[in-house]
Write a protein that holds these residues in place. Structure first.
Motif, PDB file in Angstrom:
ATOM      1  N   LYS A 215     -12.399   3.513  -4.372  1.00  0.00           N
ATOM      2  CA  LYS A 215     -11.357   4.418  -4.868  1.00  0.00           C
ATOM      3  C   LYS A 215     -11.106   4.210  -6.362  1.00  0.00           C
ATOM      4  O   LYS A 215     -10.751   5.135  -7.088  1.00  0.00           O
ATOM      5  CB  LYS A 215     -10.066   4.171  -4.073  1.00  0.00           C
ATOM      6  CG  LYS A 215      -9.056   5.304  -4.160  1.00  0.00           C
ATOM      7  CD  LYS A 215      -7.914   5.049  -3.183  1.00  0.00           C
ATOM      8  CE  LYS A 215      -6.891   6.164  -3.234  1.00  0.00           C
ATOM      9  NZ  LYS A 215      -5.778   5.925  -2.294  1.00  0.00           N
TER      10      LYS A 215
ATOM     11  N   VAL B 204       1.438   6.740  -6.975  1.00  0.00           N
ATOM     12  CA  VAL B 204       0.478   7.801  -7.315  1.00  0.00           C
ATOM     13  C   VAL B 204       1.132   9.177  -7.187  1.00  0.00           C
ATOM     14  O   VAL B 204       0.941  10.060  -8.037  1.00  0.00           O
ATOM     15  CB  VAL B 204      -0.780   7.701  -6.419  1.00  0.00           C
ATOM     16  CG1 VAL B 204      -1.727   8.867  -6.675  1.00  0.00           C
ATOM     17  CG2 VAL B 204      -1.492   6.376  -6.663  1.00  0.00           C
ATOM     18  N   LYS B 205       1.925   9.373  -6.119  1.00  0.00           N
ATOM     19  CA  LYS B 205       2.607  10.653  -5.902  1.00  0.00           C
ATOM     20  C   LYS B 205       3.567  10.985  -7.044  1.00  0.00           C
ATOM     21  O   LYS B 205       3.749  12.143  -7.414  1.00  0.00           O
ATOM     22  CB  LYS B 205       3.392  10.624  -4.585  1.00  0.00           C
ATOM     23  CG  LYS B 205       2.521  10.753  -3.342  1.00  0.00           C
ATOM     24  CD  LYS B 205       3.364  10.620  -2.081  1.00  0.00           C
ATOM     25  CE  LYS B 205       2.492  10.572  -0.848  1.00  0.00           C
ATOM     26  NZ  LYS B 205       3.281  10.298   0.385  1.00  0.00           N
TER      27      LYS B 205
ATOM     28  N   ASP C 147       0.919   4.177  -2.844  1.00  0.00           N
ATOM     29  CA  ASP C 147       0.792   5.623  -2.596  1.00  0.00           C
ATOM     30  C   ASP C 147       1.947   6.391  -3.231  1.00  0.00           C
ATOM     31  O   ASP C 147       1.760   7.471  -3.798  1.00  0.00           O
ATOM     32  CB  ASP C 147       0.745   5.900  -1.086  1.00  0.00           C
ATOM     33  CG  ASP C 147      -0.521   5.346  -0.433  1.00  0.00           C
ATOM     34  OD1 ASP C 147      -1.519   5.158  -1.162  1.00  0.00           O
ATOM     35  OD2 ASP C 147      -0.506   5.099   0.792  1.00  0.00           O
ATOM     36  N   ASP C 148       3.174   5.823  -3.131  1.00  0.00           N
ATOM     37  CA  ASP C 148       4.352   6.453  -3.730  1.00  0.00           C
ATOM     38  C   ASP C 148       4.213   6.526  -5.251  1.00  0.00           C
ATOM     39  O   ASP C 148       4.589   7.514  -5.882  1.00  0.00           O
ATOM     40  CB  ASP C 148       5.601   5.658  -3.352  1.00  0.00           C
ATOM     41  CG  ASP C 148       6.866   6.252  -3.934  1.00  0.00           C
ATOM     42  OD1 ASP C 148       7.210   7.387  -3.558  1.00  0.00           O
ATOM     43  OD2 ASP C 148       7.493   5.589  -4.782  1.00  0.00           O
TER      44      ASP C 148
ATOM     45  N   TYR D 250      -4.621  -2.287  -9.007  1.00  0.00           N
ATOM     46  CA  TYR D 250      -5.688  -2.311  -8.001  1.00  0.00           C
ATOM     47  C   TYR D 250      -6.064  -3.748  -7.633  1.00  0.00           C
ATOM     48  O   TYR D 250      -6.274  -4.067  -6.461  1.00  0.00           O
ATOM     49  CB  TYR D 250      -6.922  -1.575  -8.525  1.00  0.00           C
ATOM     50  CG  TYR D 250      -6.880  -0.073  -8.357  1.00  0.00           C
ATOM     51  CD1 TYR D 250      -7.039   0.505  -7.094  1.00  0.00           C
ATOM     52  CD2 TYR D 250      -6.701   0.772  -9.441  1.00  0.00           C
ATOM     53  CE1 TYR D 250      -7.011   1.887  -6.930  1.00  0.00           C
ATOM     54  CE2 TYR D 250      -6.670   2.151  -9.294  1.00  0.00           C
ATOM     55  CZ  TYR D 250      -6.828   2.710  -8.029  1.00  0.00           C
ATOM     56  OH  TYR D 250      -6.803   4.071  -7.868  1.00  0.00           O
TER      57      TYR D 250
ATOM     58  N   ILE E  57       0.843  -1.204   0.000  1.00  0.00           N
ATOM     59  CA  ILE E  57       0.000   0.000   0.000  1.00  0.00           C
ATOM     60  C   ILE E  57       0.875   1.250   0.000  1.00  0.00           C
ATOM     61  O   ILE E  57       0.587   2.236  -0.679  1.00  0.00           O
ATOM     62  CB  ILE E  57      -0.963  -0.012   1.208  1.00  0.00           C
ATOM     63  CG1 ILE E  57      -1.977  -1.152   1.034  1.00  0.00           C
ATOM     64  CG2 ILE E  57      -1.685   1.317   1.355  1.00  0.00           C
ATOM     65  CD1 ILE E  57      -2.827  -1.420   2.252  1.00  0.00           C
ATOM     66  N   SER E  58       1.982   1.210   0.755  1.00  0.00           N
ATOM     67  CA  SER E  58       2.914   2.341   0.803  1.00  0.00           C
ATOM     68  C   SER E  58       3.516   2.607  -0.579  1.00  0.00           C
ATOM     69  O   SER E  58       3.621   3.762  -1.020  1.00  0.00           O
ATOM     70  CB  SER E  58       4.020   2.042   1.819  1.00  0.00           C
ATOM     71  OG  SER E  58       4.981   3.061   1.826  1.00  0.00           O
TER      72      SER E  58
END
Length: 730
Positions: free
Chosen positions: A337, A304-305, A301-302, A315, A297-298
């Motif tokens: 999401k 997406v950033k 998120d990275d 997904y 998950i981390s």
């Protein structure tokens, strides 16, 4: 026949067509052939032979002779296809027919089913040239066609590679790359490596793309270290590997379960200035989801950033990982999401979440998601229905199971092995073996062959009913049908024999496993240990445990609990305490079940102080007492006539959020009666009944006997008479 679901085998259609042909109703043969193929039923060589063997006049009337040629090519009957085509068109098709798209497609299929030196290919290729082409020209043309339109099977690809290597001069490395790529897509990775060696041994130099394909093949075969050796060769030759090559190596490490190494390599790649793409991120995330979901998950998120937009595959990997770890709530949040990100979940994602909800017995939420999925036009598959059916089976909702099954069949979704096995297993666990056997009959009627899972479920059903003779007969029948039993099958049968106290038969099966080189797992050993202790065979149990350790099979907490309980039940409390201490000294943290067994043994032996001290130490060990733990201590206190302390502990249990069950209530009610606190006992009985519990046989019998106890005071008698009505209602 066409409207049947599932439809009969093509052999039955062939029989029908053959009979109609014998009646000389040729027009009907052609008409029925069209209907059969349009219904999705694939013809075989016999179907096509029936059409071919009709009179030439009737065959010319078939509006799609091309379909027959296509069919013959697809089943490998190329010579028959050529004979039919040349007979129909007297050696060559007319120009009008050659201009049609169906003919061009058929011609291409036919040509690609031959070799470049086949007479038909040579004639066809020569017909398309105004000059006089050489054999080399024909072979190059043939290679180009094959690479453009693909292969029917691996043998064709290998044959083409031989042709290419023998050509002088050989084709460019780009064409070899295309060939290797096609074989890799066919998942014949070992052939890729073999052909790479053949190509390079012929003096043809690889390029970066050749070596990247080779790395992919090695990684897919679990040879990641060899893949890194090829990476070294890439660098040595002065080529520059790209992020695709690195992604392939990361995927290989993940496939081998080397997630930590893959993550480290990923970080090194980023530090070297390579920007991960969607495939790299998705590969790494998928690997992390196999055990390191928080890190996955981390990384998500990275990703997406950094501006890399996740796709459906990314997904899907995280949703699957969350469901595996049981965090279905987060999986649903991620599902929402996806919609926000403009990505429509597919049936696989929905089915994954639905399955997880069903396993958690959240069937209402599962059906809500199922309805949402259908509203969005996403058609459920057999996997979706199987998950819901499994969930309903576990709840014993048989009417709902029947409704779902009927709905699945009505939507032309054919049940598979997994679906049938769910039904068989569920019915067997409920003791409905006859119904399970009827389901197996239906399974066979629909063309599904029972497998090891099916037979194991049926054997388990007979074992649960104590029908060991029937279970053994079924086991022998399974073997006679060529279906090899697995460890689980043996474990089920061994468990049945142990429960039936037929320990000699259980041990015979254990010995049989060794003879056929099936290695017992921890479940098999635990079952046998429990059976031996139950039969009072302590020495044999200890010997079996020694064998278990020698075989490399590590004991789990169930093993420890079985050993402790077996020793105590056979009057060997001191040995059990020594083993319990040894476990802790070796750094093993016993489960609450192990503590319960020891505390129960101590209480029964009259060593209440040691049991109380152990109970009080649980909190410091971060172990949470269950209702069973409290029941053991309450019973121990009542045995030593510590009624007040037992009642206080009962209330303390309630205060900690651990609700008393029927067993716990009956223990303390009987304890109060034994300790002559009748009023308290009747108060607790009323409280239990208000909560939906009831007095068990021993408690009810004890209360009824109080009526004839003349030593009771008036208050106690009144309490008993008042409570008697509650007992009678039950």
């Amino acid at each position: 026949m066409i409207s049947m679901h599932p439809p009969p085998y093509v052999a039955q259609f062939n029989k029908l067509l053959g009979e109609i042909a014998r009646m000389k109703r040729y027009n009907y043969v052609v008409s029925l052939y069209r209907q059969i193929t349009m219904s999705g039923i694939l013809p075989d060589i016999f179907t096509l032979s029936i059409l071919i063997n009709n009179s030439e006049r009737q065959l010319r009337e078939v509006s799609s002779p091309i379909a027959i040629v296509n069919g013959l090519c697809k089943i490998g009957e190329v010579e028959k296809a050529i004979q039919l085509l040349e007979k129909m068109f007297e050696g060559a098709p007319n120009e009008k027919m050659m201009m049609t798209t169906p003919w061009r497609n058929t011609s291409r299929l036919l040509l690609l089913s031959t070799r470049f030196d086949h007479p038909y290919y040579v004639r066809s290729y020569s017909r398309s040239r105004s000059d006089s082409p050489t054999a080399t020209d024909a072979s190059r043309h043939f290679v180009r066609d094959k690479l453009n339109y693909g292969f029917n099977n691996l043998d064709e690809a290998l044959s083409l590679c031989d042709t290419m290597i023998c050509m002088n001069p050989p084709p460019h490395i780009v064409q070899f790359n295309k060939l290797l790529g096609e074989i890799a897509r066919m998942k014949h990775h070992s052939s890729v490596i073999f052909l790479y060696r053949q190509i390079t041994m012929s003096g043809i130099l690889p390029d970066i793309f050749t070596l990247s394909i080779l790395i992919n093949g090695l990684c897919r075969l679990g040879q990641v270290s060899s893949g890194f050796a090829v990476l070294g060769k890439i660098l040595k030759l002065g080529f520059h590997p790209d992020v695709v090559t690195f992604s392939t190596l990361i995927n290989g490490m993940c496939l081998e379960g080397k997630i930590t190494e893959a993550a480290r390599f990923f970080d090194d790649m980023v530090k070297e200035g390579y920007e991960p793409n969607l495939i790299t991120y998705s590969t790494m995330i998928n690997g992390l989801c196999r055990g390191e979901i928080s890190e996955a998950i981390s990384l998500f998120d990275d990703m997406v950033k950094r501006g890399c937009k996740p796709d459906l595959i990314t997904y899907s990997a995280i949703v699957n990982g969350l469901c595996i770890t049981g965090d279905v709530e987060k999986a649903i949040q991620l599902l929402r999401k996806m919609f926000e990100g403009g990505i429509e979940p597919n049936v696989v994602v929905y089915s994954t979440v639905i399955d997880s909800l069903c396993k958690n017995k959240q069937v209402v939420e599962a059906f809500d998601l199922f309805d949402e999925m259908k509203r969005k036009g996403i058609k459920p598959t057999v996997v979706t229905y199987s998950s819901l059916i499994d969930g309903m089976c576990k709840l014993g909702a048989w009417d709902e199971v029947k409704r779902l099954w009927s709905e699945m069949v009505a939507h032309n979704i054919k049940p598979d092995h997994y679906s049938f096995n769910i039904l068989v297993d569920a019915h067997c666990k409920e003791g409905l073996v006859s119904e399970a056997e009827a389901i197996v009959e239906m399974m066979i009627d629909q063309g599904q062959r029972p497998d090891t899972v099916t037979f194991s479920a049926l054997i388990d059903g007979h074992c649960l009913r104590g029908q060991m003779q029937e279970a053994q007969k079924l086991f022998c029948y399974m073997v006679s049908q060529g279906i090899s039993p697995v460890v689980r099958t043996y474990s089920i049968l061994i468990n049945g024999y142990c429960k039936s106290k037929m320990i000699a038969e259980a041990m015979r099966l254990y010995d049989e496993m060794s003879q056929i080189r099936l290695f017992p797992d921890v479940v098999t050993f635990n079952t046998l240990l429990g059976g031996l202790f139950q039969a009072g065979k302590v020495v044999e149990a200890k010997q079996l445990f020694t064998k278990m350790s020698a075989s490399g099979q590590l004991p789990n907490m169930v093993t420890c609990a079985t050993l402790l309980g077996g020793l105590i039940d056979n009057g060997l409390l001191d040995e059990a305490l020594d083993l319990f201490k040894l476990m802790q000294d070796n750094g093993l943290s016993p489960s609450i079940d192990c503590f319960n067994i020891i505390m129960n043994g101590l209480c029964k032996s009259g060593n209440l102080k040691a049991a109380r001290d152990m109970f009080l130490s649980l909190k410091s060990k971060e172990l949470y007492s269950s209702v069973h733990t409290y029941s053991i201590m309450i019973q121990g206190l009542l045995k030593e006539r510590h009624l007040d302390e037992a009642c206080n502990l009962f209330r303390e249990m309630e205060d900690t959020g651990c609700s008393a069950n029927s067993c716990c209530y009956n223990i303390i009610i009987r304890g109060c009666v034994t300790n002559n606190n009748i009023v308290k006992a009747m108060e607790l009985l009323r409280e239990a009944c208000d909560r939906g519990f009831s007095a068990d046989y021993n408690t009810a019998n004890m209360i009824v006997n109080l009526l004839s106890d003349h030593s009771l005071d008036e208050k106690s008698k009144l309490a008993v008479h008042s409570a008697l009505g509650l007992v009678k209602k039950q």
